[in-house]
Scaffold this active site. Structure first.
Site, PDB file in Angstrom:
ATOM      1  N   LYS A  71      -5.977  -1.054   2.751  1.00 39.89           N
ATOM      2  CA  LYS A  71      -7.196  -0.221   2.625  1.00 39.89           C
ATOM      3  C   LYS A  71      -8.260  -0.495   3.686  1.00 39.89           C
ATOM      4  CE  LYS A  71      -5.018   1.497  -0.197  1.00 39.89           C
ATOM      5  NZ  LYS A  71      -4.397   2.681   0.359  1.00 39.89           N
ATOM      6  N   GLY A  73      -7.795   0.435   7.005  1.00 41.98           N
ATOM      7  CA  GLY A  73      -7.614   1.293   8.174  1.00 41.98           C
ATOM      8  C   GLY A  73      -6.189   1.315   8.691  1.00 41.98           C
ATOM      9  N   THR A  74      -5.254   0.884   7.861  1.00 40.10           N
ATOM     10  CA  THR A  74      -3.848   0.793   8.266  1.00 40.10           C
ATOM     11  C   THR A  74      -3.288   2.156   8.699  1.00 40.10           C
ATOM     12  OG1 THR A  74      -3.676  -0.812   6.461  1.00 40.10           O
ATOM     13  CG2 THR A  74      -1.620  -0.159   7.535  1.00 40.10           C
ATOM     14  N   THR A  75      -3.420   3.142   7.821  1.00 34.36           N
ATOM     15  CA  THR A  75      -2.810   4.455   8.083  1.00 34.36           C
ATOM     16  C   THR A  75      -3.358   5.039   9.389  1.00 34.36           C
ATOM     17  OG1 THR A  75      -2.937   4.739   5.683  1.00 34.36           O
ATOM     18  CG2 THR A  75      -2.295   6.665   6.969  1.00 34.36           C
ATOM     19  N   HIS A 137       0.617  -6.880   6.524  1.00 29.95           N
ATOM     20  CA  HIS A 137      -0.661  -7.174   5.863  1.00 29.95           C
ATOM     21  C   HIS A 137      -0.935  -8.688   5.881  1.00 29.95           C
ATOM     22  CE1 HIS A 137      -1.375  -3.167   4.342  1.00 29.95           C
ATOM     23  NE2 HIS A 137      -0.288  -3.139   3.600  1.00 29.95           N
ATOM     24  N   ARG A 160     -12.052  -3.966   7.712  1.00 30.87           N
ATOM     25  CA  ARG A 160     -13.067  -3.025   7.213  1.00 30.87           C
ATOM     26  C   ARG A 160     -14.060  -3.803   6.365  1.00 30.87           C
ATOM     27  NH1 ARG A 160     -11.413   2.218   3.416  1.00 30.87           N
ATOM     28  NH2 ARG A 160     -13.299   3.411   3.791  1.00 30.87           N
ATOM     29  N   TYR A 232     -12.718  -0.810  11.069  1.00 27.58           N
ATOM     30  CA  TYR A 232     -12.705   0.589  10.618  1.00 27.58           C
ATOM     31  C   TYR A 232     -14.030   1.251  10.988  1.00 27.58           C
ATOM     32  CZ  TYR A 232     -12.212   4.441   7.221  1.00 27.58           C
ATOM     33  OH  TYR A 232     -12.119   5.674   6.617  1.00 27.58           O
ATOM     34  N   ARG A 298      -8.201   9.786   1.319  1.00 25.83           N
ATOM     35  CA  ARG A 298      -9.057  10.073   0.171  1.00 25.83           C
ATOM     36  C   ARG A 298     -10.407  10.575   0.658  1.00 25.83           C
ATOM     37  NH1 ARG A 298     -12.468   7.564  -3.189  1.00 25.83           N
ATOM     38  NH2 ARG A 298     -12.612   5.854  -1.699  1.00 25.83           N
ATOM     39  N   GLY A 300     -12.307   8.643   3.415  1.00 20.86           N
ATOM     40  CA  GLY A 300     -12.336   8.335   4.846  1.00 20.86           C
ATOM     41  C   GLY A 300     -13.736   8.175   5.404  1.00 20.86           C
TER      42      GLY A 300
END
Ligand code: PAP
Length: 334
Positions: A71, A73-75, A137, A160, A232, A298, A300
């Site tokens: 959660k 900023g991986t994607t 991770h 983040r 992020y 979601r 962002g």
């Protein structure tokens, strides 16, 4: 010395230690029970994957590793790096318009994870063509030792601010529970319980949060040619500038970076990725847990925590996580 114990054991030990007035705030079990492996919290059944990585993974010249806690900023960073490295220099590669970033950039321990078979087949990575782009991770100390000592590879670390990370994780876990993907857990996830678990370090695979982030921060200062540290919030403030910096760090041709950077930013923006059919309908890790691609897109935004945090929560997250980061020079935008 290897130490493996469960979250329940640690919680029980913690419960025994707390003072009388603190007894009510001992975190109850939160969604899944994480395991602890050499001071690192990992999702249940991940330890064989971790050991296989540490003992058997062999780096190759030119490998690029992305490291980020869930959660953080991986994607987004998977999409950016993938597009920078592959999609803009060849027409033969699948693009982020066709597949979810998680299907394009493997998270090593998730690929190896197999709850029913503890034997992990590390050869899946040797079959990938160079340059390999791989994600984890895990913190620096859990990377395969050969990756840590190898000079001819690059590591990009993204993180983040912990407040938005917490909200994002809480909401994400809520979706998993809602869809029945967390065995034995149903109903709404109480935010206070989740927050307690997050601050205590129990909640995040690869955590505790501060220790994971600091491991990459320190490494980036010691070895800036090998490890680049990114947040992020920096990506949100100036994605184009970050992509150009990434290009220089990765040794891409300055001409190509200059020419492609704007296109990369646009293709990987929240607006572009979240509208794609593949991200609205598909699922990743179908044969393991099967998470809807849509759950990775979601809000962002930076600052959603302000809707949820009480002054007490701010104090606690500062005391238990942020202070440790500030003391070493990491300051987030909130
Ligand atoms: P993961 O570790 O499970 O893959 P990760 O991608 O690190 O999750 O984080 C998801 C967050 O990144 C979500 O934040 P939110 O819950 O606060 O909304 C998601 O919306 C956000 N995100 C995903 N893709 C992008 C993007 N292209 N630009 C900005 N934010 C994004």
């Amino acid at each position: 010395m290897e130490s493996i114990h469960s979250q329940q054991q640690v919680e029980a030990e913690r419960a025994a230690e707390v003072s009388t007035e603190m007894k009510d705030s001992v975190p109850p079990r939160y969604t899944v029970s994480f395991d602890k492996y050499e001071d690192i919290w990992v999702g249940p059944s991940f330890i064989p994957a971790l050991k296989a990585l540490q003992n058997e993974f062999e780096p190759r010249p030119g490998d690029i590793f992305l490291a980020s806690l869930p959660k953080t900023g991986t994607t987004w960073t998977k999409a950016l790096l993938y597009t920078m490295i592959y999609a803009s220099c060849s027409n033969n590669h699948v693009t982020v318009a066709e597949k979810n970033p998680h299907a394009l950039v493997p998270t090593m321990e998730v690929e190896l994870f197999n709850s029913s078979n503890p034997h992990c087949d590390i050869s899946i990575f040797s079959k990938l063509p160079s340059p390999r782009l791989l994600h984890t991770h895990l913190p620096v100390q859990a990377l395969p030792p050969l990756v840590r000592s190898f000079s001819d590879c690059k590591i990009v670390s993204v993180t983040r601010n912990p407040r938005d990370t917490f909200v994002s994780l809480w909401k994400f876990n809520g979706k998993l529970v809602e869809e029945g993907l967390v065995p034995g857990v149903s109903g709404e996830i109480n935010m206070e319980t989740a927050f307690d678990a997050f601050c205590s370090g129990f909640l995040i695979h690869g955590g505790p949060f501060a220790e994971n982030v600091l491991s990459y921060w320190r490494e980036s200062r010691r070895n800036p040619n090998k490890v680049m540290f990114l947040t992020y919030e920096e990506l949100q403030a100036d994605c184009l500038g970050c992509v150009k910096r990434l290009g220089i760090f990765l040794g891409c041709s300055p001409h190509l970076v200059q020419e492609n950077a704007e296109g990369v930013v646009e293709k990987c923006s929240f607006g572009s990725l979240s509208k794609l059919d593949v991200n609205r309908t598909g699922r990743v890790w179908e044969n393991k847990i099967g998470i809807s691609n849509a759950h990775f897109f979601r809000e962002g935004k930076v600052g959603e925590w302000k809707k949820y945090f009480t002054p007490q929560m701010e104090k606690r997250i500062y005391r238990e996580i942020e202070q440790k980061l500030n003391e070493e020079g990491i300051h987030f935008t909130y």
